[in-house]
Write an enzyme that holds these catalytic residues in place. Sequence first.
Site, PDB file in Angstrom:
ATOM      1  N   LYS A   1       0.119  -3.552  -7.332  1.00 35.38           N
ATOM      2  CA  LYS A   1       0.302  -2.463  -6.367  1.00 35.38           C
ATOM      3  C   LYS A   1       0.876  -1.234  -7.070  1.00 35.38           C
ATOM      4  O   LYS A   1       0.437  -0.109  -6.842  1.00 35.38           O
ATOM      5  CB  LYS A   1       1.226  -2.911  -5.226  1.00 35.38           C
ATOM      6  CG  LYS A   1       0.556  -3.904  -4.266  1.00 35.38           C
ATOM      7  CD  LYS A   1       1.547  -4.564  -3.298  1.00 35.38           C
ATOM      8  CE  LYS A   1       0.841  -5.618  -2.442  1.00 35.38           C
ATOM      9  NZ  LYS A   1       1.751  -6.349  -1.534  1.00 35.38           N
TER      10      LYS A   1
ATOM     11  N   GLN B   1       7.920  -7.314  -0.251  1.00 39.25           N
ATOM     12  CA  GLN B   1       6.913  -8.342  -0.557  1.00 39.25           C
ATOM     13  C   GLN B   1       7.287  -9.671   0.103  1.00 39.25           C
ATOM     14  O   GLN B   1       8.422 -10.136  -0.006  1.00 39.25           O
ATOM     15  CB  GLN B   1       6.790  -8.505  -2.082  1.00 39.25           C
ATOM     16  CG  GLN B   1       5.680  -9.435  -2.526  1.00 39.25           C
ATOM     17  CD  GLN B   1       4.271  -8.937  -2.195  1.00 39.25           C
ATOM     18  OE1 GLN B   1       4.024  -7.745  -2.097  1.00 39.25           O
ATOM     19  NE2 GLN B   1       3.356  -9.851  -2.003  1.00 39.25           N
TER      20      GLN B   1
ATOM     21  N   ASP C   1       2.950  -1.486   5.461  1.00 41.51           N
ATOM     22  CA  ASP C   1       2.304  -2.781   5.720  1.00 41.51           C
ATOM     23  C   ASP C   1       1.905  -2.922   7.198  1.00 41.51           C
ATOM     24  O   ASP C   1       1.124  -3.807   7.548  1.00 41.51           O
ATOM     25  CB  ASP C   1       3.279  -3.930   5.406  1.00 41.51           C
ATOM     26  CG  ASP C   1       3.153  -4.446   3.983  1.00 41.51           C
ATOM     27  OD1 ASP C   1       2.034  -4.469   3.462  1.00 41.51           O
ATOM     28  OD2 ASP C   1       4.191  -4.849   3.417  1.00 41.51           O
TER      29      ASP C   1
HETATM   30  N1  GUN Z   1       2.399 -11.094   0.916  1.00 38.24           N
HETATM   31  C1  GUN Z   1       1.097 -11.445   1.080  1.00 38.24           C
HETATM   32  N2  GUN Z   1       0.395 -10.418   1.598  1.00 38.24           N
HETATM   33  C2  GUN Z   1       1.261  -9.405   1.767  1.00 38.24           C
HETATM   34  C3  GUN Z   1       1.137  -8.075   2.261  1.00 38.24           C
HETATM   35  O1  GUN Z   1       0.079  -7.618   2.671  1.00 38.24           O
HETATM   36  N3  GUN Z   1       2.276  -7.333   2.258  1.00 38.24           N
HETATM   37  C4  GUN Z   1       3.461  -7.810   1.837  1.00 38.24           C
HETATM   38  N4  GUN Z   1       4.520  -7.008   1.902  1.00 38.24           N
HETATM   39  N5  GUN Z   1       3.617  -9.032   1.373  1.00 38.24           N
HETATM   40  C5  GUN Z   1       2.519  -9.822   1.336  1.00 38.24           C
END
Ligand code: GUN
Length: 287
Positions: free
Chosen positions: A54, A98, A121
Amino acid sequence: MTAQILDGKQLAQQIRSELAEEIVEFIQNNGVVPCLAAVLVGDDPASEVYVRNKRRACEAVGIDSQLHRLDASVPSEELLKLVAKLNKDQAVHGILVQLPLPRQIDSSRVLIAINPAKDVDAFHPENVGRLVQGRPRFLPCTPQSVQQLLVRSGIEIAGRHVVILGRSDIVGRPLSIMLSQRGPGGDATVTLCHSRTPDLAAVTRTADILVVAIGRPKFVSADMVKPGAVVVDVGINRTDDGVVGDVDFDAVREVAGAITPVPGGIGPLTIAMLLKNTLSAAESLEK
Ligand code: GUN
């Protein structure tokens, strides 16, 4: 028939170059660089990789990124303090905590603490509520990727029967809402299947578009797919054979009309959507 391959990697590249141009323009107009703050708690190897990817993607399109690392044993209060600090920090436009978080931490308490205007998110209840009511601030990244892949590949959604396997908060449930909503990218008839659905194959065989997000390697076999259907595989499973999806790709591609590969399908798009949401957050906050 061998299915058309829906190339998410190439589409993600195209979306990222569109975004890079928009970001240059944003910086020129506002004198501010969009910034995403990522919070990583503990040292889960998969989460490490996701967060690294990311941040690299941010850098490649001109978005600043911060990484805030906390120890796996951190008390909830300390994580909440960090979130409060990032909420106030005017240089930060997007906040991403995350998931999954360690067991001692109540994830829903953390997600509700994030400023909804920075919640790229789209996991905050306010943003989920807005999505349900058809006036979203941000679209959650993975469902948005599926919708964009279908739309940009010229696949008709309106009036089709979409079957989604998996009712998770992150993928299946929000996607079912988005595809059934009125308007562009929506107007589908959606069936949301889960672990208590009887005779799953009988349901999946009625799908014009089958989306699979259950986290079980190669779960969907060729006999579960209607000939000519579009199959979207959201799964990312690390196995002894490498990374595989939730769909038995080699078998299903002989039946489907179009199919996403794993890797190289939905995965690369989700990060592009996170970048899009970060720019959109910056645009709203700097207005
Ligand atoms: N863990 C798995 N998928 C995601 C996501 O889309 N966002 C976040 N913050 N954590 C994740």
